[in-house]
Write an enzyme that holds these catalytic residues in place. Sequence first.
Site, mmCIF file in Angstrom:
data_model
loop_
_atom_site.group_PDB
_atom_site.id
_atom_site.type_symbol
_atom_site.label_atom_id
_atom_site.label_comp_id
_atom_site.label_asym_id
_atom_site.label_seq_id
_atom_site.Cartn_x
_atom_site.Cartn_y
_atom_site.Cartn_z
ATOM 1 N N ARG A 50 -8.927 59.351 23.740
ATOM 2 C CA ARG A 50 -9.709 60.057 22.723
ATOM 3 C C ARG A 50 -9.969 61.495 23.188
ATOM 4 N NH1 ARG A 50 -14.322 58.791 22.884
ATOM 5 N NH2 ARG A 50 -14.325 57.144 24.434
ATOM 6 N N TYR B 110 -2.895 58.272 19.093
ATOM 7 C CA TYR B 110 -3.467 57.358 20.074
ATOM 8 C C TYR B 110 -4.798 56.739 19.655
ATOM 9 C CZ TYR B 110 -4.665 55.219 24.445
ATOM 10 O OH TYR B 110 -4.979 54.287 25.378
ATOM 11 N N LYS C 262 -13.119 53.586 15.693
ATOM 12 C CA LYS C 262 -14.272 54.413 16.034
ATOM 13 C C LYS C 262 -14.680 55.332 14.875
ATOM 14 C CE LYS C 262 -14.810 52.438 19.906
ATOM 15 N NZ LYS C 262 -14.088 52.638 21.103
ATOM 16 N N HIS D 104 -21.636 50.383 19.351
ATOM 17 C CA HIS D 104 -20.512 50.242 20.287
ATOM 18 C C HIS D 104 -20.837 49.089 21.247
ATOM 19 C CE1 HIS D 104 -17.759 52.396 23.479
ATOM 20 N NE2 HIS D 104 -17.078 51.525 22.756
ATOM 21 N N SER E 188 -17.343 53.476 27.050
ATOM 22 C CA SER E 188 -15.914 53.173 27.086
ATOM 23 C C SER E 188 -15.452 52.891 28.516
ATOM 24 C CB SER E 188 -15.130 54.348 26.514
ATOM 25 O OG SER E 188 -15.565 54.596 25.195
ATOM 26 N N CYS F 247 -16.280 50.482 30.489
ATOM 27 C CA CYS F 247 -17.366 50.082 31.385
ATOM 28 C C CYS F 247 -17.655 48.589 31.317
ATOM 29 C CB CYS F 247 -18.624 50.891 31.103
ATOM 30 S SG CYS F 247 -18.453 52.621 31.578
ATOM 31 N N ASP G 9 -15.936 45.268 21.162
ATOM 32 C CA ASP G 9 -16.084 46.730 21.129
ATOM 33 C C ASP G 9 -17.103 47.228 20.100
ATOM 34 O OD1 ASP G 9 -15.036 49.189 22.372
ATOM 35 O OD2 ASP G 9 -14.285 49.680 20.379
ATOM 36 N N SER H 258 -4.203 52.895 29.778
ATOM 37 C CA SER H 258 -3.200 52.090 29.064
ATOM 38 C C SER H 258 -3.909 50.881 28.446
ATOM 39 C CB SER H 258 -2.079 51.660 30.009
ATOM 40 O OG SER H 258 -2.584 50.973 31.123
ATOM 41 N N ARG H 259 -3.355 50.398 27.342
ATOM 42 C CA ARG H 259 -4.085 49.408 26.527
ATOM 43 C C ARG H 259 -3.172 48.303 26.027
ATOM 44 N NH1 ARG H 259 -9.846 50.519 25.288
ATOM 45 N NH2 ARG H 259 -10.187 52.438 26.447
HETATM 46 P P1 GTP Z 1 -13.412 50.267 25.960
HETATM 47 O O1 GTP Z 1 -12.359 49.411 25.353
HETATM 48 O O2 GTP Z 1 -12.891 51.590 26.404
HETATM 49 O O3 GTP Z 1 -14.603 50.431 25.088
HETATM 50 O O4 GTP Z 1 -13.836 49.585 27.368
HETATM 51 P P2 GTP Z 1 -14.670 48.287 27.761
HETATM 52 O O5 GTP Z 1 -16.125 48.611 27.783
HETATM 53 O O6 GTP Z 1 -14.263 47.120 26.950
HETATM 54 O O7 GTP Z 1 -14.252 48.048 29.304
HETATM 55 P P3 GTP Z 1 -13.358 46.906 29.969
HETATM 56 O O8 GTP Z 1 -14.005 45.553 29.870
HETATM 57 O O9 GTP Z 1 -11.984 47.026 29.468
HETATM 58 O O10 GTP Z 1 -13.426 47.339 31.493
HETATM 59 C C1 GTP Z 1 -13.006 48.608 31.935
HETATM 60 C C2 GTP Z 1 -12.765 48.593 33.425
HETATM 61 O O11 GTP Z 1 -13.952 48.180 34.111
HETATM 62 C C3 GTP Z 1 -11.666 47.620 33.817
HETATM 63 O O12 GTP Z 1 -10.837 48.229 34.764
HETATM 64 C C4 GTP Z 1 -12.414 46.460 34.419
HETATM 65 O O13 GTP Z 1 -11.670 45.779 35.389
HETATM 66 C C5 GTP Z 1 -13.678 47.105 34.997
HETATM 67 N N1 GTP Z 1 -14.826 46.147 34.981
HETATM 68 C C6 GTP Z 1 -15.217 45.375 33.949
HETATM 69 N N2 GTP Z 1 -16.250 44.574 34.289
HETATM 70 C C7 GTP Z 1 -16.534 44.862 35.578
HETATM 71 C C8 GTP Z 1 -17.507 44.354 36.510
HETATM 72 O O14 GTP Z 1 -18.321 43.482 36.222
HETATM 73 N N3 GTP Z 1 -17.509 44.911 37.766
HETATM 74 C C9 GTP Z 1 -16.608 45.882 38.107
HETATM 75 N N4 GTP Z 1 -16.674 46.359 39.348
HETATM 76 N N5 GTP Z 1 -15.667 46.365 37.266
HETATM 77 C C10 GTP Z 1 -15.627 45.865 36.020
HETATM 78 C C1 SPV Z 2 -13.118 53.448 23.652
HETATM 79 O O1 SPV Z 2 -12.716 54.520 24.123
HETATM 80 O O2 SPV Z 2 -14.333 53.146 23.607
HETATM 81 C C2 SPV Z 2 -12.143 52.455 23.143
HETATM 82 C C3 SPV Z 2 -10.756 52.864 22.981
HETATM 83 O O3 SPV Z 2 -12.540 51.340 22.818
HETATM 84 S S1 SPV Z 2 -10.508 53.849 21.568
HETATM 85 O O4 SPV Z 2 -10.021 52.976 20.490
HETATM 86 O O5 SPV Z 2 -9.495 54.840 21.895
HETATM 87 O O6 SPV Z 2 -11.749 54.448 21.156
HETATM 88 MN MN MN Z 3 -14.816 51.153 23.092
#
Ligand code: GTP
Ligand code: SPV
Ligand code: MN
Length: 596
Positions: free
Chosen positions: A79, A207, A216, A236, A258, A260, A287, A374-375
């Site tokens: 983004r 993207y 979003k 979110h 994002s 996290c 999400d 990457s997704r």
């Molecule tokens: P968006 O799709 O961007 O909104 O992200 P998201 O909030 O869904 O994050 P996601 O669960 O994909 O995690 C993002 C990164 O954080 C990944 O590389 C995970 O491995 C890492 N991660 C997730 N949960 C934990 C956790 O409990 N501890 C740690 N250390 N890392 C974590």
């Molecule tokens: C984020 O960035 O919070 C995502 C990926 O979930 S995107 O669809 O690019 O916003």
């Molecule tokens: Mn997100």
Amino acid sequence: MRRVRAEEIMSSTLETLNRWVDDVARLTRPDAIHWCDGSDAESQMLTELMLARGDLLALNQETHPGCHLHRSHPSDVARVEHLTLVCTRNREDAGPNNHWLAPEEAHAKIDALFDGCMQGRTLYVVPYCMGPIDSPLSRCGVEITDSPYVVANMRVMTRMGAAALARIEREGHFVKGLHSTGDLDPDRRYIMHFPEELSIKSIGSGYGGNALLGKKCHALRIASWQARDEGWLAEHMLIVGIENPQGQTHYVAAAFPSACGKTNLAMLIPPEGYRRDGWKVWTVGDDICWMKPGPDGRLWAINPEAGFFGVAPGTSQATNPNALATVQRDTIFTNVAITADGQPWWEGLPGAPTVDWQGRPYDPANGPAAHPNSRFTVSARQAPSWSPEAEAAQGVPISAIIFGGRRPSLVPLVFEAHDWTHGVLVGAAMGSETTAAATGAVGVLRRDSMAMKPFCGYNYGDYFAHWLSFDRPGAQLPKIFHVNWFRKGADGRFLWPGYGDNLRVLEWILGRCEGRAEARDTPIGFVPRPGDLNLAGLDLPRAAIAELLDVDAAGWLPEMEAIGEYLATFGDRTPDRLETEQRRILAALAAAAPAP
Ligand code: GTP
Ligand code: SPV
Ligand code: MN
């Protein structure tokens, strides 16, 4: 499938829709117009088209049937917050949290870029529904795009096609989203929102959140604006159901910025001992969450999406086996690496990459093999943890709301807000280190209120007031918590194991909601003592636990002062109630901190 020449566009019974498609076609001058019906045949036709054009590469069909790889332009991998605008008549309504341009100026600027941009291309009309087709909480939109990749992703991420079009024709209104990949030049890239017109215009990126306009742009920026007017919340947040050994399921919504941890928490697999005892975790969303007070006063939530657009790196058998199982078939991977036998690969997986995300022979000197953002795009129904209630028209009742972010220091593993007002302050005060989900520096601590900094479609001060407004007679509001999985020790490593073990924290949270779990009261909220958490079977040094649950009043003082300064940046739009709460906590911290 209805494929027609550009001049024959009468493909809907809704005159406003036909007229809009007509206007867009006149401006963008496509070679053909395709109204998407969402059928399997259409999907197959698009896949073949993309394979022929090189927009998709087939992955190993033995190990990953129906899986494909898409490589986006290397300058178009995340983004772009600095090019994302909210265009309201009054600048103050967009707020200092958004980039702003006056609507007429914005339209003129972006329409100049749309002029003739679809020559030689097909214009796809993509009707979609955010949320279950039969839910009163759902909302529809139509995205016009010239990207087959966007169409393919929208088909997975939303209820796309004939059923959505039928609902739109019945309702007579929809959010208008116009998208073109343009020439992918970052200097001619904008993502503009016109909440007063319920419309979106995006050009120059193919993207994720820049281009899949249901996600979003619609489900957060436009929907948050509508939600404020109509008395609901567009957030979110993930939604997860936690089933205890007694067979009761409680639903929790959690806002993390994002990249996290939302997808990971939504698909959590309980630690061994919990599994033996009968705990189960059910995914409702990973999400976005739309919540509305029900007749019983509780907040009822739906996931407006139908798929996951999840972060690939870090997804492994150890961290998120549910996600890994989900992406074994019928998945679009974007910007991952591949192995010698054509399997998708990213950092965290076993095996070795041979070709990186840009299609070059893998060389560690070029950085990670898979792009950090990457997704995978995959239907939610493929998740082994997909909740039986995930598509319920009325949604699921929310027992707890959790805020959290990447905080390497200061912020404890978990704490509970004293009440709703305090909880809104906790959400407003959220901070987190930036990630690869957006372009720009990574690892920089910034305020990200309710994880909505890039997604709130209006002035944050008004948004905080809207959150406070849910506290009214008859409301049965969820309790509010804050978590931090990302606290680091002196050695720079995470103190908390995270992932599956996060269920230990969720158990305490649900225990608090049911009045069972114990805590100590502190100026920042209720914090568990080590004995209040179930740490059985966890190999964690006592010092680490103590550090994770410590509340350093002296350290919190400057943080709470900074939160006050941050709230002031929204001027008189910041609710007094929030500033009073901030001052109350500041005073409590000052009283608790040892004299300097
Ligand atoms: P968006 O799709 O961007 O909104 O992200 P998201 O909030 O869904 O994050 P996601 O669960 O994909 O995690 C993002 C990164 O954080 C990944 O590389 C995970 O491995 C890492 N991660 C997730 N949960 C934990 C956790 O409990 N501890 C740690 N250390 N890392 C974590
Ligand atoms: C984020 O960035 O919070 C995502 C990926 O979930 S995107 O669809 O690019 O916003
Ligand atoms: Mn997100």
